[in-house]
Design a protein around this motif. Structure first.
Motif: not given
Length: 379
Positions: A113-135
């Protein structure tokens, strides 16, 4: 299904996956956390038709299988376990969990009965994780919380080449944050309106690795979804969320190009002064700010009610000005600024102020701006 896994790795992954579970799900299975054990390890998933979370982690899997159990209950149990390996076994309609001498037996829900999870779209880019979290933490400061205006509960992400802009507003204030990133396509140009709460929680939770992958569907399959992926202790975490519908207001034009008065004030001193003076401010009334002769004077209260006044030093360039603001909104903006000195730029008393960190040198500029509407002052 039978596996053995490190207690801390399991507890952390379960807590992360269960954090977005609905309090009152529309159907019971949406309160579940899906456990998928295979030769490749464990995958823990949650999905409420809006936001999905998927954590992969290493485990010693003896028997492959899947089970759906209460996510919040499993998170509470894992948090309380002793610091020993955890073994979980699916036995009929129940899952048994053993950790040291602690044993739990959990009722399962129907996996089919559990729904199927959506697929991730194609990657657009990457960003530094700490900078992104702070922004993101800075940007969500101005996001609306009124579900009657869903468009304003989001953060608009604008991607232009190697730059990302984050914009949020609740009609009374506006935040704007710029940061750099590494796009997969150098001339990429995209935009999305992401729920602010999901974006804030996700960015904060994906700082274990050095980078976060952003995946935004521009068209075709998966349209209306944004995904984020980052490394985590013992594996990888991935989350997706549906984008908000509607047209985000064109707010960039609200930032003026010229200013009549610019004041620079020590941030810590201003925050403490606003907090003290605001103690006597009635609900929904403003704290008055008067800039004159190198001094900022703050006032609150009026008439026969309690009153407060305090003065602090300020460097003022331009005409004297007196205005007033919602004290909590003012404190929210000041608290989101990194620099020790803040710059308040005015055009006139009845127009919004633009607050930013004071950065020395013309070549640099503060990447975060906070625009705040004035409040009518009591006579």
């Amino acid at each position: 299904m039978k596996f053995r896994v490190d207690r801390d790795v399991l507890a952390d992954a379960v807590a992360w996956a269960a954090r977005s579970l609905p309090v009152r799900p529309s159907v019971p299975v949406l309160a579940g956390l899906l456990i998928d054990a295979s030769d490749e390890g464990l995958v823990l998933s949650t999905f409420d038709y809006e936001t999905s979370a998927r954590a992969t982690l290493k485990a010693e899997v003896s028997d492959e299988g899947r089970a759906l159990v209460s996510g919040r209950l499993l998170a509470d149990i894992c948090r309380s376990l002793p610091n020993k390996p955890v073994e979980m076994v699916l036995d009929g309609a129940r899952v048994s969990l053993t950790c040291g001498s602690a044993r739990f037996s959990l009722q399962t829900m129907p996996v089919d009965d559990y729904p199927t999870l959506p697929e991730m779209p194609a990657a657009t880019g990457t960003v530094q994780s700490d900078h992104f979290a702070h922004a993101v933490a800075q940007a969500v400061t101005a996001a609306g919380r009124d579900d009657m205006l869903p468009v304003l509960t989001g953060v608009r992400i604008e991607i232009e080449g190697s730059s990302i802009s984050l914009l949020a507003t609740d009609r009374f204030r506006l935040s704007h944050r710029e940061l750099g990133w590494d796009p997969r396509t150098p001339d990429e140009s995209m935009a999305a309106l992401v729920p602010a709460k999901v974006l804030g929680d996700t960015a904060k939770s994906l700082t274990a690795g050095s980078e976060v992958t952003v995946a935004l569907a521009a068209s075709g399959t998966g349209e209306g979804i944004i995904g984020f992926e980052g490394a985590a202790p013992g594996g990888v975490r991935r989350t997706t969320t549906r984008l908000l519908d509607g047209e985000f207001p064109k707010v960039r034009s609200l930032f003026p190009h010229e200013h009549q008065t610019i004041a620079k004030v020590d941030k810590a001193a201003l925050i403490e002064s606003v907090k003290r003076v605001a103690l006597v401010a009635e609900r929904n009334t403003a704290v008055q700010l008067a800039f004159s002769d190198g001094v900022l004077t703050l006032d609150a209260g009026s008439g026969d009610e309690a009153q407060a006044s305090e003065s602090i030093e300020a460097t003022i360039d331009g005409e004297d000005i007196t205005t007033g603001f919602n004290p909590q909104f003012l404190l929210d903006g000041l608290g989101a600024i990194d620099q020790p000195v803040v710059e308040l730029a005015f055009t006139q008393a009845s127009k919004p102020v633009v607050i930013s960190g004071s950065v020395e040198g013309d070549a640099e500029a503060s990447p975060f701006r906070y625009l705040l509407m004035p409040r009518r002052l009591l006579s």
